[in-house]
Design an enzyme around this catalytic site. Sequence first.
Site, PDB file in Angstrom:
ATOM      1  N   ASN A   7       0.858  -1.180   0.000  1.00 29.68           N
ATOM      2  CA  ASN A   7       0.000   0.000   0.000  1.00 29.68           C
ATOM      3  C   ASN A   7       0.898   1.235   0.000  1.00 29.68           C
ATOM      4  OD1 ASN A   7      -1.797   2.030   0.476  1.00 29.68           O
ATOM      5  ND2 ASN A   7      -2.685   1.152   2.338  1.00 29.68           N
ATOM      6  N   ARG A  91      -2.661  -2.162  -3.403  1.00 28.79           N
ATOM      7  CA  ARG A  91      -3.837  -1.312  -3.216  1.00 28.79           C
ATOM      8  C   ARG A  91      -3.713  -0.140  -4.175  1.00 28.79           C
ATOM      9  NH1 ARG A  91      -4.869   3.330   1.040  1.00 28.79           N
ATOM     10  NH2 ARG A  91      -7.070   3.647   0.632  1.00 28.79           N
ATOM     11  N   HIS A 180     -12.602   3.396   0.185  1.00 32.13           N
ATOM     12  CA  HIS A 180     -12.677   2.354   1.224  1.00 32.13           C
ATOM     13  C   HIS A 180     -13.477   1.143   0.737  1.00 32.13           C
ATOM     14  CE1 HIS A 180     -12.443   5.842   4.363  1.00 32.13           C
ATOM     15  NE2 HIS A 180     -11.239   5.297   4.244  1.00 32.13           N
ATOM     16  N   HIS A 208     -17.597   2.885   8.072  1.00 31.96           N
ATOM     17  CA  HIS A 208     -16.127   2.785   8.185  1.00 31.96           C
ATOM     18  C   HIS A 208     -15.657   4.102   8.807  1.00 31.96           C
ATOM     19  CE1 HIS A 208     -12.012   1.598   6.654  1.00 31.96           C
ATOM     20  NE2 HIS A 208     -11.854   2.892   6.913  1.00 31.96           N
ATOM     21  N   LEU A 209     -15.405   4.072  10.115  1.00 27.41           N
ATOM     22  CA  LEU A 209     -15.085   5.302  10.843  1.00 27.41           C
ATOM     23  C   LEU A 209     -13.636   5.260  11.307  1.00 27.41           C
ATOM     24  CD1 LEU A 209     -18.354   5.407  13.046  1.00 27.41           C
ATOM     25  CD2 LEU A 209     -18.036   6.258  10.707  1.00 27.41           C
ATOM     26  N   ARG A 241     -10.988  16.065   7.692  1.00 28.08           N
ATOM     27  CA  ARG A 241     -11.773  16.504   6.527  1.00 28.08           C
ATOM     28  C   ARG A 241     -13.167  16.969   6.955  1.00 28.08           C
ATOM     29  NH1 ARG A 241     -10.388  11.173   3.823  1.00 28.08           N
ATOM     30  NH2 ARG A 241      -8.357  11.498   2.854  1.00 28.08           N
ATOM     31  N   GLY A 334     -14.695   3.197  14.792  1.00 25.31           N
ATOM     32  CA  GLY A 334     -15.796   2.224  14.833  1.00 25.31           C
ATOM     33  C   GLY A 334     -15.471   0.984  15.650  1.00 25.31           C
ATOM     34  N   GLU A 335     -14.181   0.592  15.624  1.00 24.34           N
ATOM     35  CA  GLU A 335     -13.794  -0.640  16.341  1.00 24.34           C
ATOM     36  C   GLU A 335     -13.441  -0.395  17.795  1.00 24.34           C
ATOM     37  OE1 GLU A 335     -10.649  -2.611  14.110  1.00 24.34           O
ATOM     38  OE2 GLU A 335     -11.730  -2.230  12.252  1.00 24.34           O
ATOM     39  N   ASN A 336     -12.977   0.838  18.093  1.00 27.95           N
ATOM     40  CA  ASN A 336     -12.413   1.083  19.430  1.00 27.95           C
ATOM     41  C   ASN A 336     -13.208   2.010  20.332  1.00 27.95           C
ATOM     42  OD1 ASN A 336      -9.811  -0.385  19.220  1.00 27.95           O
ATOM     43  ND2 ASN A 336      -9.517   1.016  17.512  1.00 27.95           N
ATOM     44  N   GLU A 385      -8.349  -4.861   5.424  1.00 32.59           N
ATOM     45  CA  GLU A 385      -8.188  -4.586   3.995  1.00 32.59           C
ATOM     46  C   GLU A 385      -7.048  -5.396   3.395  1.00 32.59           C
ATOM     47  OE1 GLU A 385      -8.496  -0.494   5.373  1.00 32.59           O
ATOM     48  OE2 GLU A 385      -9.320   0.028   3.422  1.00 32.59           O
TER      49      GLU A 385
HETATM   50  P1  ADP Z   1      -6.910   5.429   8.856  1.00 29.26           P
HETATM   51  O1  ADP Z   1      -6.712   4.020   8.350  1.00 29.26           O
HETATM   52  O2  ADP Z   1      -7.960   6.207   8.122  1.00 29.26           O
HETATM   53  O3  ADP Z   1      -5.635   6.196   9.063  1.00 29.26           O
HETATM   54  P2  ADP Z   1      -7.790   4.147  11.298  1.00 29.26           P
HETATM   55  O4  ADP Z   1      -8.905   3.302  10.831  1.00 29.26           O
HETATM   56  O5  ADP Z   1      -6.528   3.490  11.708  1.00 29.26           O
HETATM   57  O6  ADP Z   1      -7.496   5.331  10.306  1.00 29.26           O
HETATM   58  O7  ADP Z   1      -8.325   5.024  12.528  1.00 29.26           O
HETATM   59  C1  ADP Z   1      -7.493   5.886  13.211  1.00 29.26           C
HETATM   60  C2  ADP Z   1      -8.306   6.692  14.197  1.00 29.26           C
HETATM   61  O8  ADP Z   1      -8.995   5.801  15.089  1.00 29.26           O
HETATM   62  C3  ADP Z   1      -7.457   7.569  15.114  1.00 29.26           C
HETATM   63  O9  ADP Z   1      -7.235   8.840  14.551  1.00 29.26           O
HETATM   64  C4  ADP Z   1      -8.310   7.677  16.347  1.00 29.26           C
HETATM   65  O10 ADP Z   1      -9.100   8.838  16.250  1.00 29.26           O
HETATM   66  C5  ADP Z   1      -9.225   6.484  16.306  1.00 29.26           C
HETATM   67  N1  ADP Z   1      -8.995   5.583  17.442  1.00 29.26           N
HETATM   68  C6  ADP Z   1      -8.092   4.604  17.566  1.00 29.26           C
HETATM   69  N2  ADP Z   1      -8.187   4.009  18.777  1.00 29.26           N
HETATM   70  C7  ADP Z   1      -9.167   4.626  19.439  1.00 29.26           C
HETATM   71  C8  ADP Z   1      -9.757   4.496  20.731  1.00 29.26           C
HETATM   72  N3  ADP Z   1      -9.341   3.584  21.588  1.00 29.26           N
HETATM   73  N4  ADP Z   1     -10.767   5.336  21.055  1.00 29.26           N
HETATM   74  C9  ADP Z   1     -11.200   6.254  20.193  1.00 29.26           C
HETATM   75  N5  ADP Z   1     -10.689   6.431  18.955  1.00 29.26           N
HETATM   76  C10 ADP Z   1      -9.698   5.647  18.573  1.00 29.26           C
END
Ligand code: ADP
Length: 397
Positions: A7, A91, A180, A208-209, A241, A334-336, A385
């Site tokens: 990537n 990618r 995405h 996808h956040l 953004r 979204g995951e964390n 991904e």
């Molecule tokens: P990308 O791939 O678009 O760079 P990611 O999917 O890795 O981004 O997401 C990164 C973002 O996830 C970080 O900027 C942060 O805001 C958020 N993040 C990561 N861990 C946590 C957490 N434990 N709580 C809240 N937000 C989190």
Amino acid sequence: MNVLVINCGSSSLKYQLIDSASEKVLAKGLCERIGIDGSCITHSPEGGEKTTTESPMPTHTEAVKLVIEKLTDPDVGVISSLSEIGAVGHRVVHGGEKFAEAVVINDDVIKAIEECNDLAPLHNPANLIGIHSCQELMPGVPMVAVFDTAFHQTMPKKAYLYGLPYEYYEKYKVRRYGFHGTSHDYVSKRAAEILGRNRDDLKIIVCHLGNGASISAVDHGKCVDTSMGLTPLEGLIMGTRSGDLDPAIVSFIAEKEGLDAAGVVNVLNKKSGVLGLSGGISSDFRDVGAAADSGNEVAATALEAYAYRVAKYIGSYTAGMNGVDVIAFTAGVGENDKAMRAKIASYLGYLGTEIDDAKNDVRGEETVISKDGSKVTLMLVPTNEELAIARETVRLA
Ligand code: ADP
């Protein structure tokens, strides 16, 4: 077969070596500051220690060379020679209207990717450099291009056309493409699998956040709408953004701040979103959340605005699909971020769904997070991904 997933960004290169039989990551890493001073490679072999090595990387070719060196290194490597790499999956950000799925790379494909350069001037040229560098250093190894835009190519015209003079679409291909796509495809498929259902029988909304954020409507297996547009700037409020806004703001701010259009778009891409809305605290939700928790009202409002925008998109995609069965959250936030998931879910009572606080108290695991008996199932589905790219690469190579 071992698949190397690449990537390339304009000054970075992320890689993973994946054993396609076990789908295990054998090693992964990141080359940073390519083309500038202080370039370094961070390499993590499976079960081993992460190491960071400074090494000059004037171009991506040196970066790929270093990746190969690390992968075959007697100490930190995981393979003994290049011949153990069976295929490379790249990618590629923008496939325009030319690519509705992944393809084996040949000269015609490279030409077609080049033709999409003006749609993604920061990303596609970097992706192409990565492809050329790998071809040079791994001659004869099959290479596959997996496009961020491909999954969204099933959108109908009513979803992808803007309310602009039609000739702009005809002349310049100005339309919604969405990004995405690999993640939206993977997560919607996985959500159905986890529920023991067929994706072709479901209406799914994927949120996808991450730092970049987008949302998509997947109706019976096909993407029918997505929030990012011609570029990744449209749609949700993101880390930096702005997402959607009144287009007249561009000329208004240009005049007030003495900027040209490109200058304003730069602000919209890099200084807006949660970073801008929070008054400059951070683009990272952890920092903004901590500020909000300690009573900073501007930070709290930024997070509320973020959640409200996601909820509005969920509402519009529910209307677009005439219903929804599953809403899946993925990527960094979204995951964390259970608080953000709960905030978004607080708007969804009208759908007959309610978040289960105990089930939602989870990070990065495949989980149903709505209460039993909810009409719409809320889920956390971690995206992957690289694995999706590796699978496509094996399928085609
Ligand atoms: P990308 O791939 O678009 O760079 P990611 O999917 O890795 O981004 O997401 C990164 C973002 O996830 C970080 O900027 C942060 O805001 C958020 N993040 C990561 N861990 C946590 C957490 N434990 N709580 C809240 N937000 C989190």
